[in-house]
Design a protein around this motif. Structure first.
Motif, PDB file in Angstrom:
ATOM      1  N   UNK A  56       0.838  -1.193   0.000  1.00  0.00           N
ATOM      2  CA  UNK A  56       0.000   0.000   0.000  1.00  0.00           C
ATOM      3  C   UNK A  56       0.876   1.247   0.000  1.00  0.00           C
ATOM      4  N   UNK A  57       0.638   2.098  -0.984  1.00  0.00           N
ATOM      5  CA  UNK A  57       1.334   3.377  -1.079  1.00  0.00           C
ATOM      6  C   UNK A  57       0.302   4.495  -0.912  1.00  0.00           C
ATOM      7  N   UNK A  58       0.780   5.669  -0.585  1.00  0.00           N
ATOM      8  CA  UNK A  58      -0.131   6.793  -0.358  1.00  0.00           C
ATOM      9  C   UNK A  58       0.187   7.917  -1.338  1.00  0.00           C
ATOM     10  N   UNK A  59      -0.822   8.261  -2.152  1.00  0.00           N
ATOM     11  CA  UNK A  59      -0.649   9.269  -3.198  1.00  0.00           C
ATOM     12  C   UNK A  59      -1.268  10.598  -2.773  1.00  0.00           C
ATOM     13  N   UNK A  60      -0.744  11.668  -3.317  1.00  0.00           N
ATOM     14  CA  UNK A  60      -1.231  13.016  -3.043  1.00  0.00           C
ATOM     15  C   UNK A  60      -2.664  13.165  -3.562  1.00  0.00           C
ATOM     16  N   UNK A  61      -3.588  13.583  -2.686  1.00  0.00           N
ATOM     17  CA  UNK A  61      -5.000  13.714  -3.062  1.00  0.00           C
ATOM     18  C   UNK A  61      -5.369  15.116  -3.536  1.00  0.00           C
TER      19      UNK A  61
END
Length: 351
Positions: free
Chosen positions: A281-286
């Motif tokens: 799981x990676x977290x992308x800029x929203x």
């Protein structure tokens, strides 16, 4: 924002006040007026109950409001909306709370019944992009004004901000920006105070903030105009406060599923362990940011400057940047397939 419907002069009569309370009631439980003096300072509150009590105490219907008003009224000061106090007011069925500046003048009225939250922040919506990937839809319409479910994309964002108590909104415009001005005007129809700033040239995702002369609040929320989301702004704000952050960025979890076993190696080719078909799981800029107003001084004037540039500078300067995952619906309407997906999703989306 026009607060006249909430205001009455201390020199008005109780009869005039009752007429105004009656005209403003229309389904509102316990409507209230805020009483101002000749200097526009708020000096009390007034309900029909205050007038009834005054009449029982032998005041006349044509006596002045200042004789009936409640002087020990409750209010918030700018930038300070304690959540515990808001919850206490709600428990007592108090709907409207005035927000006063340092001179006791009215700058906002919080609606504790209709608002999901009351966040002390000013918002900037970036709406200047050309939307080339959505051509030909954007040939005569700016991307934020493309309709999803019969309503412009950006209108959902404005309504969602207001629902969280954020009413000081600036829209940064460029391509066909006049259409946004004509549609939203000063924002009063949306219970907001909307201002506009025009980019003479592309300034990136956050560069235009340097040209905004003033904000009502010390915390700034910036978001892209082409997002369709029911994000919980209060959750983002609470994380920002609880972590004593200088800047918070909302993030979207992005899962990558590996269809094979993955080996972890050390010393070149020595297998340390392996995982069967793992998920990472990676977290992308929203495209949603919350930060202290003082960070605007880091933005260069009249230059292209993106939010990621500000994030890098916050980290490099030793300030605190946090990421807060969005657990609700989020869609970036940047491509034609996203636009068509939004038309279906909006049928089931709850704000």
């Amino acid at each position: 924002m026009n607060f006249q419907k909430h205001l009455i002069s201390h020199k008005a009569t109780a009869r005039e006040a009752l007429r105004k309370l009656d005209s403003e009631a229309k389904g509102i439980i316990a409507p209230v007026l805020f009483v101002h003096d000749s200097d526009e300072k708020i000096v009390g509150s007034l309900t029909d109950g205050d007038i009834r009590r005054g009449l029982i105490n032998k005041l006349g219907i044509d006596d002045l409001v200042e004789d009936f008003m409640f002087s020990n009224f409750r209010y918030f000061t700018n930038n300070k909306f304690p959540k515990t106090e808001i919850q206490a007011f709600k428990a007592r069925n108090i709907r409207f709370i005035p927000v006063l500046d340092d001179t006791n003048k009215l700058i906002q009225v919080l609606d504790l019944q209709n608002n999901r939250a009351n966040i002390p922040a000013s918002a900037v919506i970036m709406a200047g992009g050309r939307g080339e990937r959505l051509m030909p839809l954007t040939d005569g319409t700016p991307k934020p004004m493309l309709k999803v479910g019969g309503k412009p994309i950006i209108e959902y964002n404005i309504e969602h901000l207001v629902r969280h108590g954020i009413t000081d909104i600036t829209i940064s415009i460029r391509y066909l920006g006049d259409q946004l001005i004509e549609y939203f005007g000063d924002g009063s129809a949306h219970q907001a105070n909307i201002k506009y700033i025009t980019e003479d040239k592309p300034l990136g995702t956050i560069g235009a903030l340097k040209d905004i002369k003033s904000f009502e609040q010390e915390t700034i929320l910036v978001m892209n105009s082409d997002l369709l989301t029911n994000v919980d702004f209060e959750q983002l704000h609470e994380a920002f406060l609880n972590e004593s952050a200088d800047m918070a960025v909302a993030t979207i979890p992005y899962d990558v599923n590996i269809p094979y076993a993955v080996m972890e190696l050390e010393h070149g080719n020595i297998v340390k362990s392996f995982k069967e078909k793992p998920k990472y799981t990676y977290y992308s800029n929203a495209g949603i940011y919350l930060f202290k107003q003082e960070l605007i001084k880091l933005i260069p004037e009249n230059q292209k400057y993106d939010a990621t540039d500000l994030m890098n500078e916050v980290v490099a300067s030793g300030r605190k940047l946090i990421a807060e995952p969005i657990l609700s619906y989020w869609l970036d309407i940047g491509r034609m397939e996203d636009f068509y997906k939004a038309q279906e999703d909006i049928k089931h989306l709850r704000f």
